[in-house]
Design an enzyme around this catalytic site. Structure first.
Site, PDB file in Angstrom:
ATOM      1  NE  ARG A  46      -2.213  -1.413   3.431  1.00 59.51           N
ATOM      2  CZ  ARG A  46      -2.743  -2.011   4.481  1.00 59.51           C
ATOM      3  NH1 ARG A  46      -4.045  -2.165   4.561  1.00 59.51           N
ATOM      4  NH2 ARG A  46      -1.992  -2.433   5.473  1.00 59.51           N
ATOM      5  CE  LYS A 107      -3.796 -17.744   9.481  1.00 55.41           C
ATOM      6  NZ  LYS A 107      -2.565 -17.201   9.969  1.00 55.41           N
ATOM      7  CE  LYS A 207      -2.063 -21.076  11.602  1.00 57.52           C
ATOM      8  NZ  LYS A 207      -1.542 -20.661  12.907  1.00 57.52           N
TER       9      LYS A 207
HETATM   10  N1  LIG Z   1       3.210 -12.826  10.344  1.00 57.41           N
HETATM   11  C1  LIG Z   1       3.371 -14.128  10.535  1.00 57.41           C
HETATM   12  O1  LIG Z   1       4.070 -14.555  11.452  1.00 57.41           O
HETATM   13  C2  LIG Z   1       2.718 -15.115   9.590  1.00 57.41           C
HETATM   14  C3  LIG Z   1       2.909 -16.494   9.800  1.00 57.41           C
HETATM   15  C4  LIG Z   1       2.342 -17.410   8.915  1.00 57.41           C
HETATM   16  C5  LIG Z   1       1.581 -16.945   7.855  1.00 57.41           C
HETATM   17  N2  LIG Z   1       1.378 -15.609   7.699  1.00 57.41           N
HETATM   18  C6  LIG Z   1       0.560 -15.166   6.562  1.00 57.41           C
HETATM   19  O2  LIG Z   1       1.356 -14.341   5.712  1.00 57.41           O
HETATM   20  C7  LIG Z   1       0.534 -13.372   5.092  1.00 57.41           C
HETATM   21  C8  LIG Z   1       1.123 -11.991   5.361  1.00 57.41           C
HETATM   22  O3  LIG Z   1       1.151 -11.767   6.740  1.00 57.41           O
HETATM   23  P1  LIG Z   1       1.997 -10.570   7.391  1.00 57.41           P
HETATM   24  O4  LIG Z   1       2.041 -10.847   8.846  1.00 57.41           O
HETATM   25  O5  LIG Z   1       3.258 -10.369   6.647  1.00 57.41           O
HETATM   26  O6  LIG Z   1       1.008  -9.352   7.126  1.00 57.41           O
HETATM   27  P2  LIG Z   1       1.331  -7.789   7.276  1.00 57.41           P
HETATM   28  O7  LIG Z   1       2.560  -7.564   8.062  1.00 57.41           O
HETATM   29  O8  LIG Z   1       0.070  -7.148   7.695  1.00 57.41           O
HETATM   30  O9  LIG Z   1       1.652  -7.364   5.766  1.00 57.41           O
HETATM   31  C9  LIG Z   1       0.665  -7.266   4.790  1.00 57.41           C
HETATM   32  C10 LIG Z   1       1.259  -6.594   3.556  1.00 57.41           C
HETATM   33  O10 LIG Z   1       0.244  -6.521   2.560  1.00 57.41           O
HETATM   34  C11 LIG Z   1       0.212  -5.199   2.048  1.00 57.41           C
HETATM   35  N3  LIG Z   1      -1.147  -4.900   1.621  1.00 57.41           N
HETATM   36  C12 LIG Z   1      -2.270  -4.851   2.371  1.00 57.41           C
HETATM   37  N4  LIG Z   1      -3.324  -4.507   1.606  1.00 57.41           N
HETATM   38  C13 LIG Z   1      -2.834  -4.304   0.367  1.00 57.41           C
HETATM   39  C14 LIG Z   1      -3.422  -3.914  -0.871  1.00 57.41           C
HETATM   40  N5  LIG Z   1      -4.729  -3.650  -0.967  1.00 57.41           N
HETATM   41  N6  LIG Z   1      -2.622  -3.815  -1.936  1.00 57.41           N
HETATM   42  C15 LIG Z   1      -1.297  -4.049  -1.876  1.00 57.41           C
HETATM   43  N7  LIG Z   1      -0.691  -4.448  -0.734  1.00 57.41           N
HETATM   44  C16 LIG Z   1      -1.455  -4.566   0.360  1.00 57.41           C
HETATM   45  C17 LIG Z   1       0.654  -4.293   3.170  1.00 57.41           C
HETATM   46  O11 LIG Z   1       1.142  -3.088   2.616  1.00 57.41           O
HETATM   47  P3  LIG Z   1       1.764  -1.913   3.554  1.00 57.41           P
HETATM   48  O12 LIG Z   1       3.011  -2.502   4.180  1.00 57.41           O
HETATM   49  O13 LIG Z   1       2.087  -0.812   2.596  1.00 57.41           O
HETATM   50  O14 LIG Z   1       0.705  -1.587   4.543  1.00 57.41           O
HETATM   51  C18 LIG Z   1       1.740  -5.155   3.812  1.00 57.41           C
HETATM   52  O15 LIG Z   1       2.973  -4.943   3.165  1.00 57.41           O
HETATM   53  C19 LIG Z   1      -0.868 -13.592   5.648  1.00 57.41           C
HETATM   54  O16 LIG Z   1      -1.604 -14.415   4.783  1.00 57.41           O
HETATM   55  C20 LIG Z   1      -0.625 -14.306   6.961  1.00 57.41           C
HETATM   56  O17 LIG Z   1      -1.711 -15.129   7.368  1.00 57.41           O
HETATM   57  C21 LIG Z   1       1.935 -14.694   8.536  1.00 57.41           C
END
Ligand SMILES: NC(=O)c1ccc[n+]([C@@H]2O[C@H](COP(=O)([O-])OP(=O)(O)OC[C@H]3O[C@@H](n4cnc5c(N)ncnc54)[C@H](OP(=O)(O)O)[C@@H]3O)[C@@H](O)[C@H]2O)c1
Length: 434
Positions: A46, A107, A207
């Site tokens: 974003r 997931k 999951k």
């Molecule tokens: N975090 C964990 O430990 C973890 C573990 C296992 C699986 N996951 C999975 O991995 C995925 C990502 O998780 P995360 O923790 O990395 O999430 P996050 O930190 O919230 O990051 C989400 C990213 O998506 C971008 N985004 C959101 N809306 C958008 C849009 N409309 N257009 C373009 N980009 C957009 C955000 O942009 P901005 O940065 O500019 O806001 C951010 O860079 C999810 O499916 C989650 O379930 C995460």
């Protein structure tokens, strides 16, 4: 060396930024291992101005992840935004329609639309890889899909939510209340401001839905999962479990039964000596019972940027190396329709805690209700009466022999109407583990 693999990376948050940093930092090693360079060619998030800890100067920027998937000069699409619908689903579908392999940690997307997406991928001669979607860094998907592919799996189960395990572990080790531990989990960033998704068991259910499909070769069925969270677990239950030789964990279980597949997420008492009971804090674990291998347990970090990025990277390297197995382990046309076993048919032992008024006839009523429903008791203990709101109520803890969920619910419903109980009965299922 073969031509480079150009990635489109949508989502540069906790996981996405770590993936980009790893590809930058380890580029030589990765190229050496897979025989071709891996490069992030296009990105989408974003906020274009945010510093994310890697050099994005050579990468094409897309405000819209769907445009990146549809038009980016890329060979594979990596989705790390999250959420099951809207632009995320659109972007993944657009990439698949182009025949691009998709790597995701999502997931929710897979639990809701995994079968449809697997079909779309197969129609377009490509696949989806999603090692990071279940239990973060633990290689659970590859183990299920590849290492166990010649086994008949009878049960897949585990501790799939770090927040719940953190709360239950602290309650047990420090004698703190559920609310106090939840607050600490929020302060430490383990739990969201709205923790319902985690503590209500829904995150673990997403999951489990994926693991069950891989374990039994069936379609994903999120709606068939019985889900109960941990918010009603009290310190009395934690202490009683300990005295009985159990520990309480939020367990996710996929089980093959004579009547179909049982999928459930709920707090469970598991033997304190079992390997799974040793999994503490935010650690996750996935266990599998199968005919050839017996029981195995994989444990490790279920979340966090570097651990999750490690799993995403392993999928990217598979794509780079041309190793792209069927999305759900077998071609989607061969997935069995999901056959659901009703939760009321669940068989097992139960822990029951009642708050019983200290009156004549109360114990006889409990014994009658159990007998009426064919439930035999392994143990029954009345603890010393405590004065509550001016009325004496004694905690009574029972452990049943194996019975059915239907029998337990009927007995507890009847007991609740008999007028001998001060509070709602507490019931926790006991899981038979080695
Ligand atoms: N975090 C964990 O430990 C973890 C573990 C296992 C699986 N996951 C999975 O991995 C995925 C990502 O998780 P995360 O923790 O990395 O999430 P996050 O930190 O919230 O990051 C989400 C990213 O998506 C971008 N985004 C959101 N809306 C958008 C849009 N409309 N257009 C373009 N980009 C957009 C955000 O942009 P901005 O940065 O500019 O806001 C951010 O860079 C999810 O499916 C989650 O379930 C995460």
């Amino acid at each position: 060396m073969k031509s480079e693999l150009r990635l489109g990376l949508a989502g540069l948050g906790t996981v996405g930024a770590n993936v980009a940093q790893l590809i930058e930092r380890k580029s030589e090693l990765l190229a050496e291992r897979v025989g071709r360079p891996i490069r992030v060619a296009g990105v989408s998030a974003r906020d274009r101005t945010k510093n994310r800890g890697f050099d994005a100067s050579g990468m094409a920027w897309f405000d819209d992840p769907v445009a990146l998937a549809r038009e980016g000069e890329i060979d594979a699409f990596v989705e790390l935004i999250g959420g099951s619908d809207g632009i995320v689903r659109e972007a993944v579908e657009a990439a698949l329609r182009r025949g691009l392999p998709v790597v995701t940690a999502n997931k929710a997307l897979l639990a809701h639309h995994g079968v449809a997406l697997a079909r779309l991928a197969a129609e377009n001669g490509t696949e989806i890889l999603f090692e990071a979607a279940v239990a973060g860094g633990i290689p659970a998907i590859k183990t299920m899909r590849e290492a166990l592919s010649g086994n008949d799996v009878s049960r897949v189960y585990g501790i799939l939510n770090g927040t719940c395990n953190y709360i239950l572990t602290r309650m047990e080790k420090e004698g703190l209340s559920f609310d106090a531990c939840l607050k600490d989990a929020q302060d430490l960033g383990y739990a969201e401001a709205d923790p319902t998704f985690d503590i209500g068991g829904y995150d673990a259910a997403h999951k489990l839905a994926i693991l069950t499909s891989l374990a039994f070769g069936c379609e994903i069925s999120l709606d068939s999962i019985f889900v109960e969270g941990i918010s009603k677990i009290s310190i009395d239950d934690i202490n009683a479990a300990s005295e009985l030789g159990y520990r309480i964990k939020l367990l996710a279980v996929g089980l093959k039964t004579d009547t179909g597949i049982e999928q459930r997420v709920h707090p469970a008492m598991i033997p304190a000596r079992s390997a799974l009971a040793q999994v503490d804090g935010v650690t996750n674990a996935v266990a599998v019972d199968s005919d050839l291998l017996g029981s195995i347990l994989l444990a490790g970090p279920g979340a966090g940027g570097p651990a999750t990025a490690s799993a995403v990277l392993s999928d990217i390297m598979d794509v780079a190396g041309g190793f792209v197995p069927p999305t759900l382990g077998i071609p989607p046309a061969r997935l069995q329709p999901y056959q659901r076993a009703r939760m009321r048919a669940h068989e097992g032992g139960y822990y029951i805690r009642l708050s019983v008024y200290d009156r004549v006839g109360a114990f006889a009523s409990i014994a009658n209700r159990m007998a009426e429903n064919g439930i035999s008791l392994e143990s029954i203990v009345q603890r010393k009466a405590a004065a509550k709101n001016g009325e004496e109520a004694a905690p009574v803890v029972m452990v049943t022999h194996e019975t059915t969920e239907a029998a337990i619910r009927k007995a507890l419903d009847a007991l609740s109407t008999d007028g001998h109980l001060k509070d709602e009965p507490q019931m926790i299922r006991i899981e038979d583990l080695d």
